[in-house]
Design a protein around this motif. Structure first.
Motif, PDB file in Angstrom:
ATOM      1  N   MET A 139      28.684  18.870  16.932  1.00  0.00           N
ATOM      2  CA  MET A 139      28.160  18.676  18.279  1.00  0.00           C
ATOM      3  C   MET A 139      26.646  18.502  18.252  1.00  0.00           C
ATOM      4  O   MET A 139      25.985  18.840  17.271  1.00  0.00           O
ATOM      5  N   GLU A 140      26.113  17.971  19.354  1.00  0.00           N
ATOM      6  CA  GLU A 140      24.678  17.805  19.509  1.00  0.00           C
ATOM      7  C   GLU A 140      24.121  18.913  20.390  1.00  0.00           C
ATOM      8  O   GLU A 140      24.854  19.530  21.161  1.00  0.00           O
ATOM      9  N   PRO A 141      22.807  19.199  20.292  1.00  0.00           N
ATOM     10  CA  PRO A 141      22.209  20.218  21.160  1.00  0.00           C
ATOM     11  C   PRO A 141      22.469  19.919  22.632  1.00  0.00           C
ATOM     12  O   PRO A 141      22.486  18.760  23.051  1.00  0.00           O
ATOM     13  N   VAL A 142      22.683  20.970  23.395  1.00  0.00           N
ATOM     14  CA  VAL A 142      23.091  20.863  24.797  1.00  0.00           C
ATOM     15  C   VAL A 142      21.928  21.227  25.707  1.00  0.00           C
ATOM     16  O   VAL A 142      21.251  22.242  25.498  1.00  0.00           O
ATOM     17  N   ASP A 143      21.696  20.410  26.726  1.00  0.00           N
ATOM     18  CA  ASP A 143      20.614  20.657  27.683  1.00  0.00           C
ATOM     19  C   ASP A 143      21.064  21.462  28.896  1.00  0.00           C
ATOM     20  O   ASP A 143      20.274  22.209  29.480  1.00  0.00           O
ATOM     21  N   LEU A 144      22.317  21.284  29.302  1.00  0.00           N
ATOM     22  CA  LEU A 144      22.827  21.922  30.515  1.00  0.00           C
ATOM     23  C   LEU A 144      24.250  22.400  30.257  1.00  0.00           C
ATOM     24  O   LEU A 144      25.101  21.617  29.827  1.00  0.00           O
ATOM     25  N   VAL A 145      24.500  23.668  30.520  1.00  0.00           N
ATOM     26  CA  VAL A 145      25.843  24.245  30.410  1.00  0.00           C
ATOM     27  C   VAL A 145      26.396  24.437  31.815  1.00  0.00           C
ATOM     28  O   VAL A 145      25.747  25.050  32.670  1.00  0.00           O
ATOM     29  N   ILE A 146      27.584  23.909  32.060  1.00  0.00           N
ATOM     30  CA  ILE A 146      28.274  24.119  33.334  1.00  0.00           C
ATOM     31  C   ILE A 146      29.499  24.974  33.057  1.00  0.00           C
ATOM     32  O   ILE A 146      30.343  24.626  32.228  1.00  0.00           O
TER      33      ILE A 146
ATOM     34  N   SER B  26      34.276  31.442  28.662  1.00  0.00           N
ATOM     35  CA  SER B  26      32.908  30.977  28.906  1.00  0.00           C
ATOM     36  C   SER B  26      31.911  31.746  28.056  1.00  0.00           C
ATOM     37  O   SER B  26      30.998  31.170  27.452  1.00  0.00           O
ATOM     38  N   ASP B  27      32.072  33.077  28.008  1.00  0.00           N
ATOM     39  CA  ASP B  27      31.190  33.893  27.179  1.00  0.00           C
ATOM     40  C   ASP B  27      31.333  33.521  25.712  1.00  0.00           C
ATOM     41  O   ASP B  27      30.352  33.436  24.974  1.00  0.00           O
ATOM     42  N   LEU B  28      32.560  33.284  25.292  1.00  0.00           N
ATOM     43  CA  LEU B  28      32.826  32.962  23.903  1.00  0.00           C
ATOM     44  C   LEU B  28      32.245  31.601  23.525  1.00  0.00           C
ATOM     45  O   LEU B  28      31.599  31.454  22.484  1.00  0.00           O
ATOM     46  N   GLU B  29      32.453  30.603  24.369  1.00  0.00           N
ATOM     47  CA  GLU B  29      31.899  29.274  24.100  1.00  0.00           C
ATOM     48  C   GLU B  29      30.387  29.325  24.003  1.00  0.00           C
ATOM     49  O   GLU B  29      29.772  28.691  23.132  1.00  0.00           O
ATOM     50  N   TYR B  30      29.768  30.080  24.919  1.00  0.00           N
ATOM     51  CA  TYR B  30      28.308  30.191  24.929  1.00  0.00           C
ATOM     52  C   TYR B  30      27.817  30.870  23.649  1.00  0.00           C
ATOM     53  O   TYR B  30      26.862  30.410  23.013  1.00  0.00           O
ATOM     54  N   ALA B  31      28.487  31.957  23.256  1.00  0.00           N
ATOM     55  CA  ALA B  31      28.082  32.673  22.052  1.00  0.00           C
ATOM     56  C   ALA B  31      28.220  31.797  20.814  1.00  0.00           C
ATOM     57  O   ALA B  31      27.338  31.777  19.940  1.00  0.00           O
ATOM     58  N   LEU B  32      29.318  31.054  20.727  1.00  0.00           N
ATOM     59  CA  LEU B  32      29.524  30.173  19.585  1.00  0.00           C
ATOM     60  C   LEU B  32      28.472  29.072  19.535  1.00  0.00           C
ATOM     61  O   LEU B  32      27.931  28.753  18.476  1.00  0.00           O
ATOM     62  N   ALA B  33      28.169  28.479  20.706  1.00  0.00           N
ATOM     63  CA  ALA B  33      27.174  27.416  20.750  1.00  0.00           C
ATOM     64  C   ALA B  33      25.782  27.942  20.410  1.00  0.00           C
ATOM     65  O   ALA B  33      24.988  27.265  19.744  1.00  0.00           O
ATOM     66  N   TRP B  34      25.481  29.164  20.857  1.00  0.00           N
ATOM     67  CA  TRP B  34      24.183  29.766  20.550  1.00  0.00           C
ATOM     68  C   TRP B  34      24.042  29.971  19.032  1.00  0.00           C
ATOM     69  O   TRP B  34      23.024  29.616  18.430  1.00  0.00           O
ATOM     70  N   GLU B  35      25.063  30.544  18.435  1.00  0.00           N
ATOM     71  CA  GLU B  35      24.983  30.831  17.006  1.00  0.00           C
ATOM     72  C   GLU B  35      24.982  29.563  16.158  1.00  0.00           C
ATOM     73  O   GLU B  35      24.487  29.564  15.040  1.00  0.00           O
ATOM     74  N   ALA B  36      25.499  28.476  16.735  1.00  0.00           N
ATOM     75  CA  ALA B  36      25.464  27.185  16.032  1.00  0.00           C
ATOM     76  C   ALA B  36      24.155  26.439  16.273  1.00  0.00           C
ATOM     77  O   ALA B  36      23.962  25.350  15.727  1.00  0.00           O
ATOM     78  N   GLY B  37      23.256  27.008  17.067  1.00  0.00           N
ATOM     79  CA  GLY B  37      21.976  26.371  17.342  1.00  0.00           C
ATOM     80  C   GLY B  37      22.034  25.245  18.350  1.00  0.00           C
ATOM     81  O   GLY B  37      21.089  24.460  18.465  1.00  0.00           O
ATOM     82  N   LEU B  38      23.122  25.162  19.123  1.00  0.00           N
ATOM     83  CA  LEU B  38      23.290  24.073  20.087  1.00  0.00           C
ATOM     84  C   LEU B  38      22.629  24.375  21.424  1.00  0.00           C
ATOM     85  O   LEU B  38      22.366  23.464  22.208  1.00  0.00           O
ATOM     86  N   ILE B  39      22.429  25.626  21.725  1.00  0.00           N
ATOM     87  CA  ILE B  39      21.746  26.039  22.936  1.00  0.00           C
ATOM     88  C   ILE B  39      20.707  27.086  22.576  1.00  0.00           C
ATOM     89  O   ILE B  39      20.761  27.698  21.502  1.00  0.00           O
ATOM     90  N   GLY B  40      19.759  27.291  23.480  1.00  0.00           N
ATOM     91  CA  GLY B  40      18.697  28.253  23.238  1.00  0.00           C
ATOM     92  C   GLY B  40      18.200  28.837  24.538  1.00  0.00           C
ATOM     93  O   GLY B  40      18.799  28.640  25.609  1.00  0.00           O
ATOM     94  N   PRO B  41      17.079  29.560  24.500  1.00  0.00           N
ATOM     95  CA  PRO B  41      16.575  30.230  25.698  1.00  0.00           C
ATOM     96  C   PRO B  41      16.267  29.289  26.859  1.00  0.00           C
ATOM     97  O   PRO B  41      16.283  29.709  28.017  1.00  0.00           O
TER      98      PRO B  41
END
Length: 258
Positions: free
Chosen positions: A140-147, A167-182
Motif C-alpha cells: 500500500m501507499e501512504p494514506v492522507d485521510l482515513v475514513i 477500525s482500531d485494528l486497521e489503524y494500528a496495522l497501517a501505523w506500524e507499517a508506516g502508512l499513516i502518522g501523526p
C-alpha cells in the motif's frame, strides 16, 4: 479472553467497558430506527446506513482535509459508499478494507485511472471485486485521510464502532507499517442522531479517535487527545488472530509480541 454480548464473538478486552459500549450501541440503533433515518436493512448490528449519507459525503468533499488528500483509506460499509465514490470521482487512490480483513491480501486498491466500472459501482464491495486488486499491507501507499465507520461519535472525537474492533485494528496495522502518522486525518460521516454529548462514549486508552466528523448538516473539528496507536496483542483473542491471515503471519514472524 472474556466475550461480551453486543460484540463480535471473538472480541477481547475489559468486560465492563465492552458491556457499556454494547448498551450505548443498542441505544443509538434504537434512536436511528425510531427517528426513521436508518436505511435498509435497518440500523441494528452494523455500521448503519442513514438518510443523508450522500449529503454528508458532499459536505466532507468541501473540507480542507479532503482537498489535500491524494490517498484515502476507507471502511467498506454502506454509509461511506458515497465517500468512496466521490474519492474516485475526484481522482483519489482508495484503499478499502476487505470485509473482516479475512484475506491474505486484506485491502482493495481502487485506482481511479484503472476502473472497469463507474466510480459508483466500483466503490461498492461487489464492484471492488471487479475493479480493484487486492494488496498486502506492505504494497500500500501512504494514506492522507482515513475514513472510518461509526455507530456513534462525540464532538471531542470519541467513536463507537459496531463491536468488531476492525477500525482500531486497521489503524494500528497501517501505523506500524508506516502508512499513516501523526498528521494523518481520521474522519467519519454520520447522521446527527449519532452525535452524542461529550464524554458519553466510554473509551479505552488506545481506542481510535476522530479529527473530523461530518453530518449532512455540519462539520465538527475534534480537539480531543489521540492515543498512541499500535497492536495490542493482549486484547486479541486466539480466534481473532486465527481469522485474520495478516495477524497470524505477524505473530508467526514474532512482530511486536510481548
Amino acid at each position: 479472553m472474556v466475550r461480551t454480548a453486543g460484540h463480535d464473538h471473538d472480541a477481547g478486552g475489559d468486560p465492563a467497558l465492552l458491556a457499556a459500549k454494547a448498551s450505548l450501541r443498542e441505544m443509538v440503533w434504537d434512536r436511528l430506527s425510531a427517528g426513521g433515518v436508518a436505511r435498509f436493512p435497518g440500523a441494528r448490528n452494523r455500521i448503519s446506513n442513514f438518510v443523508g449519507a450522500e449529503a454528508a459525503a458532499e459536505r466532507l468533499r468541501g473540507t480542507r482535509a479532503w482537498r489535500e488528500a491524494g490517498t484515502l483509506k476507507s471502511n467498506p460499509d454502506s454509509p461511506q459508499w458515497p465517500v468512496r465514490q466521490r474519492a474516485l470521482e475526484d481522482g483519489k487512490l482508495v484503499f478499502m478494507a476487505v470485509p473482516r480483513l479475512a484475506e491474505p491480501e486484506p485491502f482493495f486498491c481502487l485506482d481511479p485511472d484503472r476502473l472497469t466500472d463507474s466510480p459508483r459501482a466500483a466503490s461498492s464491495i461487489k464492484g471492488a471485486s471487479r475493479s480493484a486488486r487486492t494488496v498486502a499491507i506492505e504494497d500500500m501507499e501512504p494514506v492522507d485521510l482515513v475514513i472510518t465507520g461509526c455507530v456513534a461519535v462525540d464532538p471531542a472525537g470519541a467513536r463507537l464502532g459496531k463491536g468488531g474492533g476492525f477500525s482500531d485494528l486497521e489503524y494500528a496495522l497501517a501505523w506500524e507499517a508506516g502508512l499513516i502518522g501523526p498528521d494523518t486525518v481520521v474522519g467519519t460521516t454520520v447522521h446527527e442522531l449519532q452525535v452524542l454529548e461529550t464524554d458519553r462514549i466510554p473509551m479505552a486508552d488506545h481506542d481510535l479517535r476522530l479529527d473530523l466528523i461530518v453530518t449532512p448538516d455540519r462539520v465538527i473539528f475534534c480537539e480531543g487527545l489521540h492515543p498512541e496507536p499500535g497492536l495490542r496483542w493482549e486484547e486479541l483473542t486466539e480466534e481473532k488472530i486465527a481469522a485474520i491471515p495478516l495477524l497470524s503471519a505477524l505473530r508467526s514472524a514474532g512482530a511486536n509480541r510481548p
